[in-house]
Every structure is written in C-alpha cells, then in structure tokens.
Design a protein around this motif. Structure first.
Motif, mmCIF file in Angstrom:
data_model
loop_
_atom_site.group_PDB
_atom_site.id
_atom_site.type_symbol
_atom_site.label_atom_id
_atom_site.label_comp_id
_atom_site.label_asym_id
_atom_site.label_seq_id
_atom_site.Cartn_x
_atom_site.Cartn_y
_atom_site.Cartn_z
ATOM 1 N N TRP A 96 0.813 -1.217 0.000
ATOM 2 C CA TRP A 96 0.000 0.000 0.000
ATOM 3 C C TRP A 96 0.850 1.273 0.000
ATOM 4 N N SER A 97 1.976 1.269 0.687
ATOM 5 C CA SER A 97 2.809 2.472 0.732
ATOM 6 C C SER A 97 3.336 2.829 -0.665
ATOM 7 N N LYS A 98 3.715 1.826 -1.434
ATOM 8 C CA LYS A 98 4.188 2.081 -2.789
ATOM 9 C C LYS A 98 3.025 2.450 -3.708
ATOM 10 N N ARG A 99 1.870 1.863 -3.458
ATOM 11 C CA ARG A 99 0.687 2.208 -4.256
ATOM 12 C C ARG A 99 0.338 3.681 -4.088
ATOM 13 N N LYS A 100 0.410 4.171 -2.876
ATOM 14 C CA LYS A 100 0.087 5.580 -2.627
ATOM 15 C C LYS A 100 1.048 6.504 -3.369
ATOM 16 N N LYS A 101 2.316 6.125 -3.387
ATOM 17 C CA LYS A 101 3.305 6.963 -4.079
ATOM 18 C C LYS A 101 3.063 6.947 -5.581
ATOM 19 N N ILE A 102 2.747 5.770 -6.135
ATOM 20 C CA ILE A 102 2.455 5.675 -7.566
ATOM 21 C C ILE A 102 1.227 6.504 -7.916
ATOM 22 N N LEU A 103 0.178 6.397 -7.107
ATOM 23 C CA LEU A 103 -1.053 7.167 -7.339
ATOM 24 C C LEU A 103 -0.780 8.668 -7.305
ATOM 25 N N LEU A 104 0.000 9.102 -6.342
ATOM 26 C CA LEU A 104 0.298 10.522 -6.202
ATOM 27 C C LEU A 104 1.060 11.046 -7.421
ATOM 28 N N ILE A 105 2.053 10.276 -7.865
ATOM 29 C CA ILE A 105 2.848 10.698 -9.017
ATOM 30 C C ILE A 105 1.991 10.778 -10.281
ATOM 31 N N ILE A 106 1.162 9.754 -10.497
ATOM 32 C CA ILE A 106 0.300 9.731 -11.679
ATOM 33 C C ILE A 106 -0.691 10.893 -11.654
ATOM 34 N N LEU A 107 -1.233 11.190 -10.483
ATOM 35 C CA LEU A 107 -2.176 12.305 -10.351
ATOM 36 C C LEU A 107 -1.494 13.630 -10.687
ATOM 37 N N VAL A 108 -0.306 13.828 -10.171
ATOM 38 C CA VAL A 108 0.445 15.058 -10.445
ATOM 39 C C VAL A 108 0.741 15.162 -11.941
ATOM 40 N N GLU A 109 1.137 14.050 -12.548
ATOM 41 C CA GLU A 109 1.435 14.046 -13.979
ATOM 42 C C GLU A 109 0.198 14.391 -14.807
ATOM 43 N N LEU A 110 -0.941 13.833 -14.436
ATOM 44 C CA LEU A 110 -2.181 14.092 -15.167
ATOM 45 C C LEU A 110 -2.576 15.560 -15.085
ATOM 46 N N VAL A 111 -2.513 16.120 -13.896
ATOM 47 C CA VAL A 111 -2.850 17.533 -13.712
ATOM 48 C C VAL A 111 -1.902 18.407 -14.521
ATOM 49 N N PHE A 112 -0.625 18.079 -14.480
ATOM 50 C CA PHE A 112 0.389 18.847 -15.213
ATOM 51 C C PHE A 112 0.127 18.788 -16.715
ATOM 52 N N LEU A 113 -0.161 17.596 -17.233
ATOM 53 C CA LEU A 113 -0.399 17.419 -18.671
ATOM 54 C C LEU A 113 -1.604 18.228 -19.135
ATOM 55 N N VAL A 114 -2.689 18.136 -18.409
ATOM 56 C CA VAL A 114 -3.905 18.869 -18.765
ATOM 57 C C VAL A 114 -3.650 20.373 -18.727
ATOM 58 N N LEU A 115 -2.925 20.818 -17.729
ATOM 59 C CA LEU A 115 -2.628 22.244 -17.582
ATOM 60 C C LEU A 115 -1.778 22.745 -18.745
ATOM 61 N N VAL A 116 -0.762 21.978 -19.115
ATOM 62 C CA VAL A 116 0.116 22.376 -20.223
ATOM 63 C C VAL A 116 -0.660 22.456 -21.530
#
Length: 230
Positions: A96-116
């Motif tokens: 679960w600890s690694k899952r949370k980190k993966i989820l957080l990174i993917i979420l940040v990437e998605l927000v960044f991509l949409v914003l760009v």
C-alpha cells in the motif's frame, strides 16, 4: 541519391522499431513480477516517469505544435499505452505504501499534462512559440526518463549485482538514444538531440555497469536487500 528528408524518414522508422523494442524490453521483468505476485526489488520509477514523457512527446508531434513529426506521434502513443499497463502491474503487486506513491505521481502528472495542453492551446497562437514551450518541457521529461534508471544503477553499484537492472532495457535505451539523435541531427531539432544524446550516455553507463558487475551477480539469490522507492 536520397535527399535528407527521405533519409530522416528512414531513420525515424528505424527509431520507431527500436523504440518499440525499448518499450517491450521490460516484458521479461513483468512476467517475473506476475509469476511471483510481487514487485520484489524491481522499481517502478522508469515506467511512471515514462508515462508523462510519452504523453508530452505525442503532444509535441501533433501538427498544431510541430510539423512533419508523425513518427514521433506514432511511437509515443504506443509507448503511452504500454507504460500505463506496466504501471498498473506495479500498482497491483505493490504494497500500500508504494501504491500511494504511484497514485500521487500519476495524479500530479495528469494535472500537469492537462494544464500544459490547456495553456498552450488557448494562450499561445504561434507555432514556433508552442514548439519552444512544449519542446523545453519534453526535454526535461525525456532526460528524467533516461536517467530514472539511476536509482537502479545506484543499487547495482551498492550490491555489486545487476539482477534487478534488465539487460535488454539497457541495450534498448542506448540504441534508442543513438538513432533518435541521428534523426534530429539530419533536420536540426535541439529538443530531440539534447535528451537523446544524454540518453545515449545513460544507456552506455548502464551497459558498462552490466559488464563490470555481471560476474559478481548471484542470479539464484532471492534474498536480495529491500530497497525503498526513491
């Protein structure tokens, strides 16, 4: 005699083939993960980073950002799909600890991509300005993609083992960097030359480490040290 555009297209096709091999090269690693039902000491860093990298390069290749870059679009669209699949496999078989980190990174990437995409399409009208902005971003993330294996390389040096640094991935990284550097040099594109030149260096360093530590690797030792994601 073939002109530069024809040669560049041929190199680009070769680049697509090698990039395809690059994206598929971790397959043996994921077969191991699937059979073991565990990510063991394999790291998701290169795959999570490459998701955003492929998305940005696919955007860079679109006609309203740059011209005559269809081959950039095709391979990065495929890469985006396959890297998402790899990331999902890591997510399923991680704690679960690694899952949370993966989820957080993917979420940040998605927000960044949409914003760009939104800012570039609605606030920047000139093609050259779009190319400059998106190209600079692509350079940054392409460098991150190529150097994400540095975490694994550090592990190799510390443990004197290449068990968790897939050889095929290192070879594909090196060849991919070489071919796409040549492609960009034929019709000067610094946004492709810079990251792929560095990618060539990264791949070469991985191959050198593989040569140095291959003989000291204990291939049958499953009691490998536990290493956190970084």
């Amino acid at each position: 005699m073939a002109n530069t555009d024809t040669i560049r297209t041929a190199i680009g096709v070769i680049g697509n083939v090698i990039s395809f091999c690059l994206f598929m090269s971790p397959l043996p690693t994921f077969i191991k993960i699937w059979k073991a039902k565990s990510v063991q000491d394999f790291k998701p860093d290169p795959y999570v980073v490459t998701v955003l990298n492929c998305a940005m390069w696919a955007f860079y290749g679109l006609p309203f950002v740059t011209e005559n870059n269809t081959l950039v679009i095709t391979i990065n669209s495929f890469g985006l799909v396959i890297e998402i699949i790899y990331t999902l496999v890591f997510f399923v078989f991680s704690d679960w600890s690694k899952r949370k980190k993966i989820l957080l990174i993917i979420l940040v990437e998605l927000v960044f991509l949409v914003l760009v995409i939104f800012l570039v399409m609605y606030l920047v009208s000139a093609h050259k300005d779009r190319r400059l902005i998106v190209g600079c971003i692509c350079v940054i993330f392409n460098v991150l993609m190529y150097f994400a294996p540095l975490t694994v390389m550090r592990q190799v040096i510390r443990t004197k083992s290449v068990k968790y640094m897939p050889f095929l991935l290192s070879v594909a990284n090196f060849l991919n960097g070489v071919v796409w550097t040549i492609y960009a040099l034929l019709k000067w594109d610094p946004f492709i030359v810079i990251p792929n030149g560095l990618g060539t260096l990264s791949g070469l360093l991985q191959l050198i480490l593989y040569g140095i530590y291959y003989r000291t690797t204990r291939w049958d030792d499953d009691a490998s040290p536990s290493i956190n994601m970084v």
